[in-house]
Enzyme design. Structure first.
Site, PDB file in Angstrom:
ATOM      1  N   GLU A 176       0.783  -1.245   0.000  1.00 18.44           N
ATOM      2  CA  GLU A 176       0.000   0.000   0.000  1.00 18.44           C
ATOM      3  C   GLU A 176       0.808   1.284   0.000  1.00 18.44           C
ATOM      4  N   TYR A 178       3.383   1.979   2.047  1.00 15.88           N
ATOM      5  CA  TYR A 178       3.997   2.323   3.338  1.00 15.88           C
ATOM      6  C   TYR A 178       5.509   2.047   3.267  1.00 15.88           C
ATOM      7  N   ARG A 226       2.458  -8.877   4.427  1.00 21.31           N
ATOM      8  CA  ARG A 226       1.512  -8.229   3.507  1.00 21.31           C
ATOM      9  C   ARG A 226       2.362  -7.688   2.383  1.00 21.31           C
ATOM     10  N   HIS A 264      -1.895   3.917  -1.968  1.00 20.65           N
ATOM     11  CA  HIS A 264      -2.964   4.901  -1.741  1.00 20.65           C
ATOM     12  C   HIS A 264      -2.973   5.964  -2.835  1.00 20.65           C
ATOM     13  N   GLN A 351     -18.182   4.405   2.235  1.00 18.07           N
ATOM     14  CA  GLN A 351     -18.709   5.638   2.803  1.00 18.07           C
ATOM     15  C   GLN A 351     -18.515   5.789   4.308  1.00 18.07           C
TER      16      GLN A 351
HETATM   17  P1  FAD Z   1     -36.178   6.421   0.324  1.00 20.70           P
HETATM   18  O1  FAD Z   1     -35.116   5.604  -0.248  1.00 20.70           O
HETATM   19  O2  FAD Z   1     -36.697   7.559  -0.460  1.00 20.70           O
HETATM   20  O3  FAD Z   1     -37.370   5.449   0.698  1.00 20.70           O
HETATM   21  C1  FAD Z   1     -38.639   5.921   1.117  1.00 20.70           C
HETATM   22  C2  FAD Z   1     -39.685   4.871   0.783  1.00 20.70           C
HETATM   23  O4  FAD Z   1     -40.914   5.263   1.376  1.00 20.70           O
HETATM   24  C3  FAD Z   1     -39.959   4.752  -0.706  1.00 20.70           C
HETATM   25  O5  FAD Z   1     -39.811   3.397  -1.098  1.00 20.70           O
HETATM   26  C4  FAD Z   1     -41.391   5.228  -0.864  1.00 20.70           C
HETATM   27  O6  FAD Z   1     -42.090   4.536  -1.875  1.00 20.70           O
HETATM   28  C5  FAD Z   1     -41.957   4.923   0.500  1.00 20.70           C
HETATM   29  N1  FAD Z   1     -43.128   5.749   0.866  1.00 20.70           N
HETATM   30  C6  FAD Z   1     -43.260   7.102   0.805  1.00 20.70           C
HETATM   31  N2  FAD Z   1     -44.457   7.469   1.269  1.00 20.70           N
HETATM   32  C7  FAD Z   1     -45.108   6.342   1.642  1.00 20.70           C
HETATM   33  C8  FAD Z   1     -46.380   6.080   2.210  1.00 20.70           C
HETATM   34  N3  FAD Z   1     -47.232   7.040   2.533  1.00 20.70           N
HETATM   35  N4  FAD Z   1     -46.735   4.799   2.452  1.00 20.70           N
HETATM   36  C9  FAD Z   1     -45.874   3.789   2.158  1.00 20.70           C
HETATM   37  N5  FAD Z   1     -44.659   3.986   1.625  1.00 20.70           N
HETATM   38  C10 FAD Z   1     -44.276   5.247   1.379  1.00 20.70           C
HETATM   39  N6  FAD Z   1     -26.765   6.782  -1.057  1.00 20.70           N
HETATM   40  C11 FAD Z   1     -25.608   6.382  -0.597  1.00 20.70           C
HETATM   41  O7  FAD Z   1     -25.408   6.391   0.608  1.00 20.70           O
HETATM   42  N7  FAD Z   1     -24.614   5.947  -1.419  1.00 20.70           N
HETATM   43  C12 FAD Z   1     -24.788   5.907  -2.747  1.00 20.70           C
HETATM   44  O8  FAD Z   1     -23.864   5.516  -3.459  1.00 20.70           O
HETATM   45  C13 FAD Z   1     -26.001   6.329  -3.275  1.00 20.70           C
HETATM   46  N8  FAD Z   1     -26.199   6.332  -4.595  1.00 20.70           N
HETATM   47  C14 FAD Z   1     -27.392   6.728  -5.079  1.00 20.70           C
HETATM   48  C15 FAD Z   1     -27.576   6.701  -6.445  1.00 20.70           C
HETATM   49  C16 FAD Z   1     -28.805   7.076  -6.975  1.00 20.70           C
HETATM   50  C17 FAD Z   1     -28.992   7.056  -8.454  1.00 20.70           C
HETATM   51  C18 FAD Z   1     -29.861   7.448  -6.108  1.00 20.70           C
HETATM   52  C19 FAD Z   1     -31.206   7.821  -6.665  1.00 20.70           C
HETATM   53  C20 FAD Z   1     -29.670   7.486  -4.752  1.00 20.70           C
HETATM   54  C21 FAD Z   1     -28.433   7.153  -4.223  1.00 20.70           C
HETATM   55  N9  FAD Z   1     -28.176   7.189  -2.875  1.00 20.70           N
HETATM   56  C22 FAD Z   1     -26.996   6.772  -2.382  1.00 20.70           C
HETATM   57  C23 FAD Z   1     -29.132   7.796  -1.941  1.00 20.70           C
HETATM   58  C24 FAD Z   1     -29.909   6.764  -1.122  1.00 20.70           C
HETATM   59  O9  FAD Z   1     -30.524   5.836  -1.961  1.00 20.70           O
HETATM   60  C25 FAD Z   1     -30.926   7.520  -0.272  1.00 20.70           C
HETATM   61  O10 FAD Z   1     -30.251   8.411   0.561  1.00 20.70           O
HETATM   62  C26 FAD Z   1     -31.724   6.561   0.581  1.00 20.70           C
HETATM   63  O11 FAD Z   1     -32.436   5.670  -0.225  1.00 20.70           O
HETATM   64  C27 FAD Z   1     -32.702   7.310   1.468  1.00 20.70           C
HETATM   65  O12 FAD Z   1     -33.377   6.383   2.257  1.00 20.70           O
HETATM   66  P2  FAD Z   1     -34.808   6.631   2.895  1.00 20.70           P
HETATM   67  O13 FAD Z   1     -35.223   5.323   3.438  1.00 20.70           O
HETATM   68  O14 FAD Z   1     -34.738   7.773   3.818  1.00 20.70           O
HETATM   69  O15 FAD Z   1     -35.748   7.068   1.721  1.00 20.70           O
HETATM   70  P1  NAP Z   2     -26.569  16.601  -3.811  1.00 19.52           P
HETATM   71  O1  NAP Z   2     -25.288  15.895  -3.769  1.00 19.52           O
HETATM   72  O2  NAP Z   2     -26.930  17.537  -2.755  1.00 19.52           O
HETATM   73  O3  NAP Z   2     -26.626  17.360  -5.209  1.00 19.52           O
HETATM   74  C1  NAP Z   2     -27.718  18.086  -5.635  1.00 19.52           C
HETATM   75  C2  NAP Z   2     -27.352  18.832  -6.928  1.00 19.52           C
HETATM   76  O4  NAP Z   2     -28.452  19.537  -7.358  1.00 19.52           O
HETATM   77  C3  NAP Z   2     -26.223  19.783  -6.730  1.00 19.52           C
HETATM   78  O5  NAP Z   2     -25.328  19.600  -7.811  1.00 19.52           O
HETATM   79  C4  NAP Z   2     -26.876  21.159  -6.782  1.00 19.52           C
HETATM   80  O6  NAP Z   2     -25.904  21.946  -7.423  1.00 19.52           O
HETATM   81  C5  NAP Z   2     -28.122  20.905  -7.586  1.00 19.52           C
HETATM   82  N1  NAP Z   2     -29.285  21.689  -7.149  1.00 19.52           N
HETATM   83  C6  NAP Z   2     -29.777  21.818  -5.899  1.00 19.52           C
HETATM   84  N2  NAP Z   2     -30.884  22.585  -5.910  1.00 19.52           N
HETATM   85  C7  NAP Z   2     -31.098  22.936  -7.195  1.00 19.52           C
HETATM   86  C8  NAP Z   2     -32.086  23.744  -7.844  1.00 19.52           C
HETATM   87  N3  NAP Z   2     -33.086  24.317  -7.166  1.00 19.52           N
HETATM   88  N4  NAP Z   2     -31.983  23.906  -9.171  1.00 19.52           N
HETATM   89  C9  NAP Z   2     -30.991  23.342  -9.869  1.00 19.52           C
HETATM   90  N5  NAP Z   2     -30.023  22.585  -9.315  1.00 19.52           N
HETATM   91  C10 NAP Z   2     -30.086  22.382  -7.988  1.00 19.52           C
HETATM   92  O7  NAP Z   2     -27.730  15.568  -3.906  1.00 19.52           O
HETATM   93  P2  NAP Z   2     -27.963  14.336  -4.855  1.00 19.52           P
HETATM   94  O8  NAP Z   2     -27.076  14.331  -6.024  1.00 19.52           O
HETATM   95  O9  NAP Z   2     -29.431  14.371  -5.087  1.00 19.52           O
HETATM   96  O10 NAP Z   2     -27.597  13.122  -3.960  1.00 19.52           O
HETATM   97  C11 NAP Z   2     -28.392  12.829  -2.810  1.00 19.52           C
HETATM   98  C12 NAP Z   2     -27.578  12.136  -1.774  1.00 19.52           C
HETATM   99  O11 NAP Z   2     -27.249  10.838  -2.214  1.00 19.52           O
HETATM  100  C13 NAP Z   2     -26.299  12.885  -1.508  1.00 19.52           C
HETATM  101  O12 NAP Z   2     -26.265  13.303  -0.164  1.00 19.52           O
HETATM  102  C14 NAP Z   2     -25.231  11.911  -1.779  1.00 19.52           C
HETATM  103  O13 NAP Z   2     -24.332  11.835  -0.695  1.00 19.52           O
HETATM  104  C15 NAP Z   2     -25.920  10.569  -1.926  1.00 19.52           C
HETATM  105  N6  NAP Z   2     -25.246   9.888  -3.014  1.00 19.52           N
HETATM  106  C16 NAP Z   2     -24.012   9.445  -2.775  1.00 19.52           C
HETATM  107  C17 NAP Z   2     -23.310   8.859  -3.770  1.00 19.52           C
HETATM  108  C18 NAP Z   2     -21.924   8.334  -3.519  1.00 19.52           C
HETATM  109  O14 NAP Z   2     -21.276   7.902  -4.421  1.00 19.52           O
HETATM  110  N7  NAP Z   2     -21.426   8.357  -2.317  1.00 19.52           N
HETATM  111  C19 NAP Z   2     -23.865   8.726  -5.022  1.00 19.52           C
HETATM  112  C20 NAP Z   2     -25.135   9.197  -5.238  1.00 19.52           C
HETATM  113  C21 NAP Z   2     -25.813   9.798  -4.212  1.00 19.52           C
HETATM  114  P3  NAP Z   2     -26.005  23.513  -7.599  1.00 19.52           P
HETATM  115  O15 NAP Z   2     -26.737  24.016  -6.393  1.00 19.52           O
HETATM  116  O16 NAP Z   2     -24.602  23.974  -7.696  1.00 19.52           O
HETATM  117  O17 NAP Z   2     -26.720  23.704  -8.869  1.00 19.52           O
HETATM  118 FE1  SF4 Z   3     -17.304   0.001   4.017  1.00 18.82          FE
HETATM  119 FE2  SF4 Z   3     -19.623  -0.943   4.868  1.00 18.82          FE
HETATM  120 FE3  SF4 Z   3     -19.491   0.291   2.509  1.00 18.82          FE
HETATM  121 FE4  SF4 Z   3     -18.419  -2.152   2.866  1.00 18.82          FE
HETATM  122  S1  SF4 Z   3     -20.576  -1.602   2.952  1.00 18.82           S
HETATM  123  S2  SF4 Z   3     -17.462  -0.437   1.856  1.00 18.82           S
HETATM  124  S3  SF4 Z   3     -17.672  -1.980   4.946  1.00 18.82           S
HETATM  125  S4  SF4 Z   3     -19.110   1.192   4.515  1.00 18.82           S
END
Ligand code: FAD
Ligand code: NAP
Ligand code: SF4
Length: 699
Positions: A176, A178, A226, A264, A351
């Protein structure tokens, strides 16, 4: 090297994985090695019991061998000031608390001895050559002959102390990037004395360390090396050098080689989720022709099925699963008992583990927030089962429902969609994030075995919760004692003239295939989802890269004579022309994960995405997306029309909270978690943590 079991006593599910393995005087009951991970609990005396509890849980879970995070052999080699070390008798007493706890719980534990060299985050650091570290700020002192011999001696001393402290083995950190690795590579070793230049000179430091360690420990005490078997840096080691070093290691008393991939500072990703499973096992397998001691393969091996497959090929003796043991400490026991479908599989997101480690935060796991908090976040059985409604089956609701049910509560889970997962299911469709499906599989199974009543396709209203008609139960039993609102988020639709034009769609529509997408696309928003969606748009419909394509994209050389195995990347061309736009000025993707962000940024670059910052959105019409560009002070400088077929909106999200007020007003005990609690800076890590914590806090 191995002590085969009789056919009758072989594990019927994973016969090779559960075959014992002999490493010098130590017998491992299986071939699952929990690889070294620095958790942040190593560094402070008052965290010792927490660290011991963390390892003990993994010992109970059945790990064949646990390897600790790196402990320094001397102050100049610490990862950061006052970081974990083993240099004196006081340290031994502290380490004893760890080894005793692991042994009491049926485990075996090796300590990793490290000298960070130029990778130390400390002003005291020393290193092999003059090349500064690109990842840490402090300058280092180039080691004198005297310092070199001092460091060699400290390895011997620390190994002796480790044996005294009750460790079952030592692992010498030789990878890595080191210190040991810094000596081995011309990349960092520019010395002209007997410690640099020729291969023999560069390998001398490690050879002397091995000899010194062997001298200071019992003959049957295992020494694991390692070893970096692919540096992935320019001027890294060639294969011939690596093979020679392995042979010398065996000759001088190393008992097993735990293989290590990439520095790294390497420009080739080695552990993020988009790296194909087991991408580097073939490097370990190549070493089989060089040595007869046990070989341990590592990196992106996260399931017992895959581990068994590797062992079946017969060239590797054990597998290292580091992060998978963070995600699920019971992985080995579940595999042994034929319950692999119950394993919470590491998704390689980094993460809560590496992203935390690299900013000095305590390590945990996105999927398992109990990791590192074993003594404080507990899910003990309840004494009075409550009737709990969980609304929303995204990560927050799933974690809450499963954890509450595991504690013995009677849980009903309501989900508006036809399947569980929420936004996480959208994430799983992104190229390179296929592992996220494992989490959906895990929760599906856990809901089943913990008897959670799941109502799919059921968007519940406050009235149905209040009058009990939502429940499976009847009469008084239908009333809920607690309601956990996990209704998540919905994509934000920004107020832009023309936002209702037919060319516009949300990220959900785009990724879930609800709409046809043209060849030229503008993505509004460059956050985590903006990057993911952009990557999705640039590849074809079956995006999972095979290993060969992945190596080609990232520049992994097939030619073993190439130092460090680094060659020119040859990315596959993008299938669409994509623009990624944000309003903020400056570089895009600043908020992405510390250890994953660079991979996403490099990916969109290699897919020729045009990234536009400091833009405002003027209009969307048949001509495309009209934007105004701004200078640093925010003054408009130019206007542009991005002539696109579609606009995909990734502009963040808003909380879905329609149930909060009516239920609270009606006097129901509600707990609001995940995106429903707060949409900004929401990710699955917080959602799952809040879900677990709320369940732990129930009476
Ligand atoms: P949600 O995932 O929004 O789930 C809420 C659920 O509640 C939904 O299934 C909805 O249908 C249900 N619901 C709403 N209202 C009602 C109701 N009245 N009755 C019954 N059911 C209801 N996060 C990461 O940490 N790492 C990532 O790499 C990552 N990548 C992402 C990539 C993409 C493309 C997207 C879209 C998201 C990504 N996220 C990632 C974000 C992550 O998926 C969300 O932060 C997470 O799913 C939020 O969880 P939640 O349970 O709060 O809400
Ligand atoms: P985000 O990271 O907060 O990005 C939102 C984007 O929307 C920003 O680029 C912002 O940029 C833009 N935005 C916000 N308000 C806007 C408006 N009114 N009009 C136009 N643009 C606007 O949120 P996200 O991409 O929706 O992701 C959601 C969460 O999922 C994040 O917290 C992230 O950590 C998680 N996630 C993580 C990964 C991962 O790889 N770790 C991958 C996907 C998602 P400007 O304000 O500059 O325009
Ligand atoms: Fe790290 Fe947990 Fe994500 Fe695996 S799932 S990479 S152990 S945070």
């Amino acid at each position: 090297m191995t002590s085969p079991t009789t056919p009758a006593s072989r594990n019927q599910h994973y016969p090779l994985l559960f075959e014992p393995l002999q490493i010098n005087g130590l017998t491992l009951p299986n071939r699952i090695v929990m690889g070294s991970m620095h958790t942040g609990l190593e560094d402070r005396l008052w965290d010792t019991d927490k660290l011991a509890a963390y390892y003990a849980e993994r010992a109970r879970g059945g790990a064949g061998l646990i390897i600790t995070g790196g402990f320094a052999t001397t102050r100049t080699g610490q990862l950061l000031p006052f970081a974990g070390k083993i240099t004196n008798r006081v340290d031994v007493a502290r380490h004893r608390r760890i080894t005793d706890e692991v042994h009491r719980n049926g485990g075996r534990i090796a300590i990793q001895l490290i000298h960070a060299g130029r990778y130390g985050y400390t002003p005291l650091k020393v290193a092999a050559g003059s090349e500064p570290s690109p990842i840490h700020p402090f300058k280092h002192l180039k080691m004198t002959e005297q310092i070199i011999w001092h460091v060699i001696r400290t390895f011997g001393q620390s190994a002796k102390l480790a044996e005294k402290a009750g460790y079952d083995a030592v692992e010498l950190m030789g990878g890595e990037g080191y210190l040991i690795n810094q000596f081995l590579c011309p990349h960092t070793n520019d010395r002209t004395d007997k410690w640099g230049g020729s291969t023999e000179n560069r390998q001398r430091f490690l050879v002397e360390i091995i000899k010194e360690v062997r001298k200071h420990v019992s003959a049957d005490f295992p020494i694991i090396l390692r070893q970096s078997i692919a540096d992935f840096v320019k001027n890294g080691q060639t294969w011939d050098e690596i093979a020679l070093m392995a042979r010398k290691a065996q000759e001088h008393g190393v008992d097993a080689i735990n293989t290590d991939i990439g520095w790294h500072e390497a420009g080739i990703p080695t552990i993020v989720t988009s790296v194909p499973r087991g991408a580097f096992v073939k490097f370990t397998e190549r070493l089989r022709d060089e040595v007869s001691i046990p070989l341990i393969a590592s990196n992106r091996i996260n399931t017992p099925d895959f581990a068994e497959e590797i062992l079946e090929r017969g060239r590797v003796d054990a597998v290292s699963m580091a992060r998978p043991m963070l995600a699920d400490p019971d992985l080995p026991n579940k595999a042994r008992d034929g319950r692999a479908d119950e394993i919470n599989t590491c998704i390689g997101c980094n993460q809560a583990c590496l992203d935390h480690a690299f900013v000095g935060k305590k390590v945990s796991c996105l999927l398992n927030p109990r990791a590192g908090r074993e003594t404080t976040l507990t899910l003990g059985a309840t004494r009075r089962a409550r009737h709990v409604a969980v609304i929303g089956a995204g990560p927050a609701g799933l974690a809450a429902a499963v954890s509450a049910a595991q504690r013995g509560h009677r849980v009903e889970l309501f989900e508006a969609g036809e399947s569980i997962g929420g936004q996480f299911s959208i994430a799983a469709r992104i190229p390179g994030k296929e592992e996220f499906n494992e989490t959906i599989r895990y929760y599906t199974r856990q809901l089943e075995i913990n008897n959670v009543a799941v109502h799919l396709g059921k968007r519940v209203s406050a009235e149905e919760i209040l009058d009990g008609s939502a429940s499976n139960a009847k009469g008084d039993k239908a009333k809920f004692d607690d309601v956990i609102i996990a209704t998540g988020v919905t994509p934000r639709i920004p107020d832009i003239p023309g936002i209702d034009h037919p060319m516009v769609m949300t990220y959900a529509d785009a990724v879930l295939g609800h709409r046809e997408i043209g060849k030229r696309v503008a993505v509004i928003g460059a956050g985590g989802i903006g990057f993911d969606v952009t990557e999705f748009l640039t590849v074809d419909e079956s995006p999972t890269l095979n290993l060969k394509e992945w190596e080609q994209e990232w520049g992994v050389s097939e030619d073993l004579g190439v130092p460090g195995f680094v060659t020119k990347p040859r990315p596959l061309p993008p299938v669409r022309e994509v623009y990624m736009v944000q309003r903020k000025p400056g570089r895009q993707g600043k908020t992405l994960g510390k250890t994953t962000g660079w991979v996403h940024r490099a990916t969109v670059k290699m897919k020729q995405v045009e990234q536009i910052s400091a833009a405002s959105y003027d209009l969307i019409d048949d001509a495309g997306l009209h934007i105004t560009l701004h200078d640093k002070e925010g003054n408009p400088t130019d206007t542009r029309v991005l002539e696109v077929d579609n606009v995909v909106v990734c502009a963040g999200q808003e909380s879905v909270r329609e149930l909060v007020d009516p239920l609270t007003v009606a006097g129901i005990t509600t707990h609001v978690i995940g995106g429903a609690d707060l949409a900004s800076e929401l990710d699955a890590k917080r959602a799952i943590r809040q879900g677990t914590e709320v369940a732990a806090a129930l009476p």
